[in-house]
Design a protein around this motif. Structure first.
Motif, PDB file in Angstrom:
ATOM      1  N   ARG A   1      -9.552  -4.448  -1.679  1.00 39.42           N
ATOM      2  CA  ARG A   1      -8.732  -5.451  -1.005  1.00 39.42           C
ATOM      3  C   ARG A   1      -9.632  -6.494  -0.326  1.00 39.42           C
ATOM      4  O   ARG A   1     -10.740  -6.202   0.102  1.00 39.42           O
TER       5      ARG A   1
ATOM      6  N   CYS B   1       0.849  -1.195   0.000  1.00 43.74           N
ATOM      7  CA  CYS B   1       0.000   0.000   0.000  1.00 43.74           C
ATOM      8  C   CYS B   1       0.883   1.243   0.000  1.00 43.74           C
ATOM      9  O   CYS B   1       2.104   1.150   0.119  1.00 43.74           O
TER      10      CYS B   1
ATOM     11  N   GLU C   1      -6.504   2.917   2.149  1.00 43.64           N
ATOM     12  CA  GLU C   1      -7.370   2.914   0.972  1.00 43.64           C
ATOM     13  C   GLU C   1      -7.807   1.508   0.560  1.00 43.64           C
ATOM     14  O   GLU C   1      -8.288   1.302  -0.548  1.00 43.64           O
ATOM     15  N   GLY C   2      -7.650   0.550   1.455  1.00 37.94           N
ATOM     16  CA  GLY C   2      -7.925  -0.847   1.127  1.00 37.94           C
ATOM     17  C   GLY C   2      -9.320  -1.112   0.605  1.00 37.94           C
ATOM     18  O   GLY C   2      -9.510  -1.856  -0.365  1.00 37.94           O
TER      19      GLY C   2
ATOM     20  N   ARG D   1      -9.772   0.206  -2.890  1.00 37.29           N
ATOM     21  CA  ARG D   1      -9.011  -0.580  -3.866  1.00 37.29           C
ATOM     22  C   ARG D   1      -9.521  -2.014  -3.994  1.00 37.29           C
ATOM     23  O   ARG D   1      -8.953  -2.803  -4.742  1.00 37.29           O
TER      24      ARG D   1
ATOM     25  N   ASP E   1      -3.972  -0.800   5.363  1.00 34.45           N
ATOM     26  CA  ASP E   1      -4.080   0.014   4.148  1.00 34.45           C
ATOM     27  C   ASP E   1      -5.250   0.993   4.292  1.00 34.45           C
ATOM     28  O   ASP E   1      -6.407   0.590   4.350  1.00 34.45           O
TER      29      ASP E   1
END
Length: 91
Positions: free
Chosen positions: A64, A39, A58-59, A62, A56
Motif C-alpha cells: 500500500r 482491507c 497488512e498494508g 500488500r 490496514d
C-alpha cells in the motif's frame, strides 16, 4: 466530531491527503470500515491526543502507498487509507 447513541462520525484520510467524514455504527464498526479502507484486517493505533486510528494491518505486506498525513498524526509510518475516531467511539 459529535457523538450519536448508535453511530460515530469517522474521518477517512486517503493516501492522497483527501479527507471525508462518514457515519458508522459503533456496534459493528470494523465491518463498516473494511470496505472504506479496502482491507480485511485492521490495526488500532492510539494517537497522542487520545483519538484512535484504524489502518490496514497488512498494508505494508500488500504494498500500500504511504499515507503522509496519517503518518504525521500517528508519528510512525502508516500506509493505505485510515479511519480516525474520537476516543471511546470503539466499543
Amino acid at each position: 466530531m459529535t457523538k450519536d447513541a448508535g453511530n460515530a462520525q469517522v474521518r477517512i484520510i486517503e493516501t492522497d491527503g483527501s479527507e471525508r467524514t462518514i457515519e458508522a455504527p459503533r456496534d459493528g464498526m470494523f465491518a463498516a470500515l473494511y470496505p472504506e479502507l479496502r482491507c480485511t484486517m485492521l490495526e488500532l493505533v492510539t494517537l497522542n491526543d487520545g483519538r484512535e486510528m484504524l489502518c490496514d494491518e497488512e498494508g505494508r505486506l500488500r504494498g500500500r502507498e504511504l499515507n503522509w498525513k496519517a503518518s504525521q498524526l500517528a508519528e510512525r509510518y502508516i500506509v493505505g487509507a485510515v479511519a480516525v475516531l474520537d476516543a471511546g467511539d470503539l466499543l
